[in-house]
Motif scaffolding. Structure first.
Motif, PDB file in Angstrom:
ATOM      1  N   GLY A  89       0.813  -1.210   0.000  1.00  0.00           N
ATOM      2  CA  GLY A  89       0.000   0.000   0.000  1.00  0.00           C
ATOM      3  C   GLY A  89       0.847   1.261   0.000  1.00  0.00           C
ATOM      4  N   SER A  90       1.924   1.276   0.782  1.00  0.00           N
ATOM      5  CA  SER A  90       2.802   2.449   0.824  1.00  0.00           C
ATOM      6  C   SER A  90       3.473   2.681  -0.523  1.00  0.00           C
ATOM      7  CB  SER A  90       3.871   2.267   1.916  1.00  0.00           C
ATOM      8  OG  SER A  90       3.279   2.218   3.192  1.00  0.00           O
ATOM      9  N   GLN A  91       3.928   1.603  -1.147  1.00  0.00           N
ATOM     10  CA  GLN A  91       4.571   1.726  -2.458  1.00  0.00           C
ATOM     11  C   GLN A  91       3.576   2.216  -3.504  1.00  0.00           C
ATOM     12  OE1 GLN A  91       6.389  -2.090  -3.275  1.00  0.00           O
ATOM     13  NE2 GLN A  91       7.447  -2.088  -1.304  1.00  0.00           N
ATOM     14  N   ALA A  92       2.334   1.717  -3.427  1.00  0.00           N
ATOM     15  CA  ALA A  92       1.310   2.150  -4.376  1.00  0.00           C
ATOM     16  C   ALA A  92       0.969   3.623  -4.169  1.00  0.00           C
ATOM     17  CB  ALA A  92       0.055   1.283  -4.225  1.00  0.00           C
ATOM     18  N   LEU A  95       3.578   5.671  -5.714  1.00  0.00           N
ATOM     19  CA  LEU A  95       3.418   5.635  -7.172  1.00  0.00           C
ATOM     20  C   LEU A  95       2.302   6.565  -7.626  1.00  0.00           C
ATOM     21  CD1 LEU A  95       4.082   4.292  -9.939  1.00  0.00           C
ATOM     22  CD2 LEU A  95       2.412   2.521  -9.336  1.00  0.00           C
ATOM     23  N   PHE A  96       1.168   6.537  -6.915  1.00  0.00           N
ATOM     24  CA  PHE A  96       0.024   7.377  -7.294  1.00  0.00           C
ATOM     25  C   PHE A  96       0.397   8.857  -7.226  1.00  0.00           C
ATOM     26  CE2 PHE A  96      -2.899   3.892  -5.377  1.00  0.00           C
ATOM     27  CZ  PHE A  96      -2.624   3.074  -6.454  1.00  0.00           C
ATOM     28  N   GLU A  97       1.097   9.247  -6.166  1.00  0.00           N
ATOM     29  CA  GLU A  97       1.468  10.660  -6.040  1.00  0.00           C
ATOM     30  C   GLU A  97       2.386  11.084  -7.186  1.00  0.00           C
ATOM     31  OE1 GLU A  97       3.629  13.849  -3.022  1.00  0.00           O
ATOM     32  OE2 GLU A  97       3.371  11.757  -2.386  1.00  0.00           O
ATOM     33  N   ARG A  98       3.342  10.233  -7.522  1.00  0.00           N
ATOM     34  CA  ARG A  98       4.261  10.568  -8.620  1.00  0.00           C
ATOM     35  C   ARG A  98       3.494  10.700  -9.937  1.00  0.00           C
ATOM     36  NH1 ARG A  98       9.609   9.824  -7.208  1.00  0.00           N
ATOM     37  NH2 ARG A  98       9.946   8.760  -5.212  1.00  0.00           N
ATOM     38  N   LEU A 112       3.341  -3.962  -8.534  1.00  0.00           N
ATOM     39  CA  LEU A 112       2.741  -2.635  -8.669  1.00  0.00           C
ATOM     40  C   LEU A 112       2.163  -2.374 -10.055  1.00  0.00           C
ATOM     41  CD1 LEU A 112       5.340  -0.415  -6.769  1.00  0.00           C
ATOM     42  CD2 LEU A 112       3.117  -1.229  -5.943  1.00  0.00           C
ATOM     43  N   LYS A 113       2.452  -3.237 -11.007  1.00  0.00           N
ATOM     44  CA  LYS A 113       1.992  -2.994 -12.380  1.00  0.00           C
ATOM     45  C   LYS A 113       0.481  -2.845 -12.494  1.00  0.00           C
ATOM     46  CE  LYS A 113       5.895  -4.881 -14.987  1.00  0.00           C
ATOM     47  NZ  LYS A 113       6.350  -5.908 -15.952  1.00  0.00           N
ATOM     48  N   PRO A 114      -0.315  -3.716 -11.862  1.00  0.00           N
ATOM     49  CA  PRO A 114      -1.776  -3.511 -11.984  1.00  0.00           C
ATOM     50  C   PRO A 114      -2.247  -2.219 -11.344  1.00  0.00           C
ATOM     51  CG  PRO A 114      -1.284  -5.282 -10.432  1.00  0.00           C
ATOM     52  CD  PRO A 114      -0.010  -4.966 -11.131  1.00  0.00           C
ATOM     53  N   TYR A 115      -1.617  -1.805 -10.249  1.00  0.00           N
ATOM     54  CA  TYR A 115      -1.988  -0.544  -9.609  1.00  0.00           C
ATOM     55  C   TYR A 115      -1.652   0.628 -10.522  1.00  0.00           C
ATOM     56  CZ  TYR A 115      -2.426  -3.334  -5.359  1.00  0.00           C
ATOM     57  OH  TYR A 115      -2.808  -4.272  -4.430  1.00  0.00           O
ATOM     58  N   HIS A 220     -10.651   3.475  -4.832  1.00  0.00           N
ATOM     59  CA  HIS A 220     -10.312   2.131  -4.364  1.00  0.00           C
ATOM     60  C   HIS A 220      -9.692   1.350  -5.516  1.00  0.00           C
ATOM     61  CE1 HIS A 220     -11.608  -2.109  -3.014  1.00  0.00           C
ATOM     62  NE2 HIS A 220     -10.522  -1.761  -2.349  1.00  0.00           N
ATOM     63  N   ILE A 221      -8.444   0.943  -5.328  1.00  0.00           N
ATOM     64  CA  ILE A 221      -7.717   0.221  -6.375  1.00  0.00           C
ATOM     65  C   ILE A 221      -7.215  -1.103  -5.823  1.00  0.00           C
ATOM     66  CG2 ILE A 221      -5.730   0.246  -7.927  1.00  0.00           C
ATOM     67  CD1 ILE A 221      -5.885   3.183  -8.147  1.00  0.00           C
ATOM     68  N   THR A 222      -7.531  -2.169  -6.527  1.00  0.00           N
ATOM     69  CA  THR A 222      -7.000  -3.498  -6.231  1.00  0.00           C
ATOM     70  C   THR A 222      -6.270  -3.985  -7.482  1.00  0.00           C
ATOM     71  OG1 THR A 222      -8.918  -4.756  -7.042  1.00  0.00           O
ATOM     72  CG2 THR A 222      -9.039  -3.910  -4.783  1.00  0.00           C
ATOM     73  N   PRO A 223      -5.599  -5.115  -7.397  1.00  0.00           N
ATOM     74  CA  PRO A 223      -4.954  -5.633  -8.615  1.00  0.00           C
ATOM     75  C   PRO A 223      -5.935  -5.920  -9.744  1.00  0.00           C
ATOM     76  CG  PRO A 223      -4.007  -6.668  -6.681  1.00  0.00           C
ATOM     77  CD  PRO A 223      -5.202  -5.882  -6.204  1.00  0.00           C
TER      78      PRO A 223
END
Length: 279
Positions: A89-92, A95-98, A112-115, A220-223
């Motif tokens: 979750g932290s890595q995702a 990624l979202f912020e970037r 992380l690819k699906p996210y 809400h994001i899941t794989p």
């Protein structure tokens, strides 16, 4: 001006005032942890039982050599699972912020690819404008603080649907990213706390009043999928958060002060003269 720092104390996170370090406010998620969650006990027991059954031979061999180690291994099943999910979750979130800041993203870990794909789909389908990200919501009035994910402007039509060409009416939204298995009601408590805070504190310590929001939403994001859902953050919801804020004070402070020292108590077991002479 200094930045807002955080500390862990008694299992809770506290935010330290950037100019007055003696002021420490509990984090929003720590306040929400006051909600009773009896299902977690059964979930943790289920995780332990599943690990024991799925690795029976391994646990048996471990127990023969180190019984305490085998117990710790099984006991830590839910904690290890939670840590793995929190790390993803932290890595995702990073990624979202970037991505929403427009940063070029190179290769990412396969997990992380699906996210990444789903967040890119969200950006295409909604086309929000980023106003703030990962700043601190600070409440002087009710003494709490917390880091929110994003403040976005989203353009919506008369039916409340996004217009990616920005032809609809602009709405300022407090937004949270979630990568958990599902979206849970306590996200409304979390986001209402952010939206009703007094001010926003930036990483450099500068501060400005919290704006008036048109609403809130959770992405809400899941794989497997993504969904952008509206969330209630009105005064009624915020009142429930404030009730938990009071419970937090009771649990972490007042409950430790309500019972005083004994003003009378037993003197202990009587020691007879015969017992004294036998020593």
């Amino acid at each position: 001006m200094g930045r807002v720092r955080t500390i862990q104390r008694g299992g809770s996170r506290f935010y330290i005032h950037p100019e007055r370090p003696e002021i420490k406010h509990p984090g929003v998620t720590s306040v929400i942890s006051m909600l009773p969650k009896p299902f977690l006990m059964y979930w943790a027991a289920k995780m332990t039982a599943e690990l024991a059954v799925d690795s029976l031979a391994f646990v048996e061999q471990m127990a023969e050599r180190d019984r305490a180690g085998a117990i710790d291994y099984l006991k830590g099943a839910s904690r290890r699972y939670t840590k793995v999910r929190a790390d993803v979750g932290s890595q995702a979130h990073d990624l979202f912020e970037r991505m929403i800041r427009g940063e070029a993203i190179g290769k990412v870990h396969p997990d992380l690819k699906p996210y990444r794909k789903h967040f890119a789909d969200f950006l295409d389908a909604v086309n929000p404008r980023l106003e703030r990200a990962e700043d601190v919501a600070w409440s002087d009035t009710h003494e709490y603080a917390g880091s929110f994910d994003a403040v976005l402007t989203v353009w919506l039509d008369d039916d409340g649907k996004p217009t990616p060409d920005r032809s609809g009416t602009p709405h300022l939204l407090m937004v949270d990213w979630k990568t958990s298995k599902d979206t849970y009601p306590d996200v409304a408590l979390q986001m209402s706390a952010y939206a009703h805070a007094d001010r926003i504190i930036a990483p450099d310590g500068s501060s400005e009043p919290m704006p008036e929001f048109d609403g809130a939403a959770v992405l809400h994001i899941t794989p497997d999928a993504w969904a952008f859902k509206p969330v209630r953050v009105d005064g009624d919801v915020f009142a429930f958060f404030l009730a938990l804020r009071s419970v937090f004070t009771w649990d972490r402070q007042v409950s430790k002060e309500v019972i005083g020292r004994a003003i009378a108590k037993s003197e202990g077991q009587l020691t007879t003269g015969t017992q004294r002479r036998a020593k």
